[in-house]
Design an enzyme around this catalytic site. Sequence first.
Site, PDB file in Angstrom:
ATOM      1  N   PHE A  63       0.846  -1.184   0.000  1.00  0.00           N
ATOM      2  CA  PHE A  63       0.000   0.000   0.000  1.00  0.00           C
ATOM      3  C   PHE A  63       0.891   1.247   0.000  1.00  0.00           C
ATOM      4  O   PHE A  63       2.108   1.176   0.085  1.00  0.00           O
ATOM      5  CB  PHE A  63      -0.927  -0.041   1.211  1.00  0.00           C
ATOM      6  CG  PHE A  63      -2.066   0.947   1.135  1.00  0.00           C
ATOM      7  CD1 PHE A  63      -2.561   1.381  -0.094  1.00  0.00           C
ATOM      8  CD2 PHE A  63      -2.636   1.459   2.290  1.00  0.00           C
ATOM      9  CE1 PHE A  63      -3.585   2.301  -0.170  1.00  0.00           C
ATOM     10  CE2 PHE A  63      -3.674   2.374   2.223  1.00  0.00           C
ATOM     11  CZ  PHE A  63      -4.145   2.800   0.996  1.00  0.00           C
ATOM     12  N   CYS A 107       6.655  10.850   9.024  1.00  0.00           N
ATOM     13  CA  CYS A 107       8.005  11.228   8.566  1.00  0.00           C
ATOM     14  C   CYS A 107       8.161  11.299   7.050  1.00  0.00           C
ATOM     15  O   CYS A 107       8.621  12.312   6.529  1.00  0.00           O
ATOM     16  CB  CYS A 107       9.025  10.253   9.143  1.00  0.00           C
ATOM     17  SG  CYS A 107       9.129  10.360  10.928  1.00  0.00           S
ATOM     18  N   LYS A 163       6.255  14.207   5.314  1.00  0.00           N
ATOM     19  CA  LYS A 163       6.734  15.500   5.830  1.00  0.00           C
ATOM     20  C   LYS A 163       8.121  15.848   5.266  1.00  0.00           C
ATOM     21  O   LYS A 163       8.339  16.957   4.770  1.00  0.00           O
ATOM     22  CB  LYS A 163       6.807  15.417   7.367  1.00  0.00           C
ATOM     23  CG  LYS A 163       7.504  16.575   8.044  1.00  0.00           C
ATOM     24  CD  LYS A 163       7.467  16.449   9.568  1.00  0.00           C
ATOM     25  CE  LYS A 163       8.527  15.533  10.142  1.00  0.00           C
ATOM     26  NZ  LYS A 163       9.889  16.059  10.071  1.00  0.00           N
TER      27      LYS A 163
END
Length: 436
Positions: free
Chosen positions: A261, A267, A270
């Site tokens: 997926f 993290c 971003k």
Amino acid sequence: MKISIFGLGYVGCVGMGCMADMGHKIIGVDINEEKVAMINDGHATIEEKDIDQLIKSGRKNDQIEATTNPQKAVLNTEISFICVGTPNLPNGHLDLRAIKSVAQSIGSALKNKNEYHIVVIRSTVTPGTNKKVGEIIEQESGKINNKEFAIVSNPEFLREGSAVQDFFSPPYTLIASEDQKALKKMKKLYQDLEGEVLTSDVKIAEMMKLVNNSFHALKVAFANEIGRLCNKMDADSQQLMDIFSKDTILNISPYYLKPGFAYGGSCLPKDLKALNLLSHDNYVDNPILKSVDKSNNIHIQHAIDTITNLEKTKISFLSITFKPGTDDLRFSPALEVVEYLLGKGYDIKVYDKNLNISKLIGKNKTFLMNKLPHINDILVNSIDRAVEFGEAIILSNKEEYISNYLRENPVNDSKHIVDFVGIASQFNIKNYHKIF
Ligand SMILES: NC(=O)c1ccc[n+]([C@@H]2O[C@H](COP(=O)([O-])OP(=O)(O)OC[C@H]3O[C@@H](n4cnc5c(N)ncnc54)[C@H](O)[C@@H]3O)[C@@H](O)[C@H]2O)c1
């Protein structure tokens, strides 16, 4: 063994010299008379380290000859390698005309041969070529594929510049055929090469070289995008990538390289965004990095489409965190899917063993409440209830509790399982749908 090689360019000439060195007898075939003459004069047709010497000594030992006559080559050998060129057509597809032309020549020669013959496709091709070559040879020869002859797909991995060394020390050798007898003989031929001899489905062998080379191209372009950015930052890109490459757990490793997926979490999205903005702010055009998020979103949309195409309204999710073993929901792609379906009026229930709403705090809680303010209305407290409710059941994480449940509780045949992560095939599930 007695081997014929069709196409005496980079791949064919190197194969000829190296297999002669391994002790085999080789007849090379090319439509280019100049190349044929060069081989017969004891010279390689290409400039490449060590190859001239191999052709020279093979010719001297009477192990090598070349001809423009395909009939002669097929009738006097047990295996024919196809090494002809497959350049791009103007529309970008591979031009397989030379492959088909060689298949015709081999087929027509096989009409006059009584012994079993193996045809090896060494050129880079697209899936379906093995089948097509088999059909052409059946048509031309009147013989039966996988009985009187067989086709083996065996992509070549050598690099120009180190071709001879790469021939003897490939990362691995990949062979695929529908005929076991052919595979056995090919394994014997390659037994002394370095690296494992792997077998696979024919389609995988046919796709392998395209995937390998595309990944290599991606690596080069990725490194250069980082390099351009480093340059602007006045940072040493060589040192950065040297250190990058020392991480053989996450960076240079199979990790993250299995289809599954979409990525998410607190993290990856971003930091990718931050790197993209750094490029933007410094006027560095980095299209690969810029398109990664788009690619991820396309994958999420594909998962959504797989669900909506089922035309079921009651959907259950058996986990919604961004990866297994955590209660972190920030940028969870499963949450995106839930949000989308709720917006379209689907009836959703969610179970997640890792999730205890009353214990959620901080950014994680804020994120969830912004995305799904009515989470309490859709959350159920047992996996049984979620499974019972859903006409379609979504597996979005490789959670052990989900696998254990499915192993012990056969799913009713009326239910559809949509598998985002590749775990459903191990259970006896009638209606399951994969996204990759
Ligand atoms: N060059 C590489 O580094 C490399 C590495 C791995 C795989 N490959 C793949 O291997 C294949 C061959 O590549 P190459 O670089 O050796 O090509 P090439 O152009 O150097 O050689 C192809 C040869 O095939 C000959 N030929 C064409 N039609 C023919 C026919 N009907 N009968 C006999 N010979 C015929 C040509 O005259 C030529 O000599 C391609 O599919 C390529 O993508 C190439």
